[in-house]
Design an enzyme around this catalytic site. Sequence first.
Site, PDB file in Angstrom:
ATOM      1  N   ALA A  45      42.390  42.022  52.318  1.00  0.00           N
ATOM      2  CA  ALA A  45      41.170  41.212  52.390  1.00  0.00           C
ATOM      3  C   ALA A  45      40.762  40.804  50.994  1.00  0.00           C
ATOM      4  CB  ALA A  45      40.042  41.979  53.075  1.00  0.00           C
ATOM      5  N   GLU A  46      40.121  39.638  50.872  1.00  0.00           N
ATOM      6  CA  GLU A  46      39.784  39.086  49.565  1.00  0.00           C
ATOM      7  C   GLU A  46      38.905  40.013  48.727  1.00  0.00           C
ATOM      8  OE1 GLU A  46      38.934  35.538  52.301  1.00  0.00           O
ATOM      9  OE2 GLU A  46      39.744  37.563  52.614  1.00  0.00           O
ATOM     10  N   ASN A  47      38.108  40.850  49.377  1.00  0.00           N
ATOM     11  CA  ASN A  47      37.206  41.727  48.623  1.00  0.00           C
ATOM     12  C   ASN A  47      37.934  42.877  47.931  1.00  0.00           C
ATOM     13  OD1 ASN A  47      37.712  42.780  51.234  1.00  0.00           O
ATOM     14  ND2 ASN A  47      35.948  44.129  51.085  1.00  0.00           N
ATOM     15  N   GLY A  48      39.246  43.012  48.158  1.00  0.00           N
ATOM     16  CA  GLY A  48      40.015  43.992  47.410  1.00  0.00           C
ATOM     17  C   GLY A  48      40.569  45.148  48.204  1.00  0.00           C
ATOM     18  N   SER A  87      42.861  40.900  43.645  1.00  0.00           N
ATOM     19  CA  SER A  87      43.092  40.472  45.017  1.00  0.00           C
ATOM     20  C   SER A  87      43.448  38.992  45.079  1.00  0.00           C
ATOM     21  CB  SER A  87      41.848  40.756  45.857  1.00  0.00           C
ATOM     22  OG  SER A  87      42.067  40.427  47.208  1.00  0.00           O
TER      23      SER A  87
END
Length: 220
Positions: A45-48, A87
């Site tokens: 996920a983009e948030n890491g 990310s």
Amino acid sequence: MDPEEVIARRVAREIRPGTLVNLGIGIPTLVSDHLDERLGVFFQAENGAVGMGHRPPEGMTDRHLTDAGGSFVSAVPGASIIDSAFSFGLIRGGHLDLTVLGGLQVDAKGHLANWMIPGRFVPGMGGAMDLVTGAKKVIVAMRHRAKGVSKVVQECDLPLTSQRRVDLIVTELAVMKPMDDGLHLLETGPGIGVDRVVAATDAALVITGRIPEMDLSGSI
């Protein structure tokens, strides 16, 4: 079967063992529930978060473990938490095997629109532009219609997320593949006839031979 479960189950069948897969917000987050964690698929996920597992049962959530939409997730063995810059380095560097994104519209040429006008109370861009451009394969997972209007259109009238053509579109009614000669209907949903798909779709569909129903048997 619930329409969103139909979509998630069908998309899960496109995911191969040992791959790195991004799941967008909304329906895409349901996909991991239909995959055996022993397949070695790492969800990002983009948030890491890298290595997201199934949604945790009630009472077993950890406020530090969420996907990009803020929903609670679990972690599989070997999972990592990285910063957002790292990310997006994975995304922009072409290291994602697959991304599964929601959509507001997809047109006959395979162009995705999944954001609207900044400054209004409507969906924003998020990381979708980077994901559509950077991932090796792009699947759109969305409901076929919204408020009585087809989301599969001849040409998008919302801002495009990317000029790149997506690889596959999965709705509760159909599986469709954009190709050079048009939007091909590959499969219909459970108990759904071709005529119903055509009637529910604004885009012209290329239909060749007998169109099978989706195979949704079991988890992968």
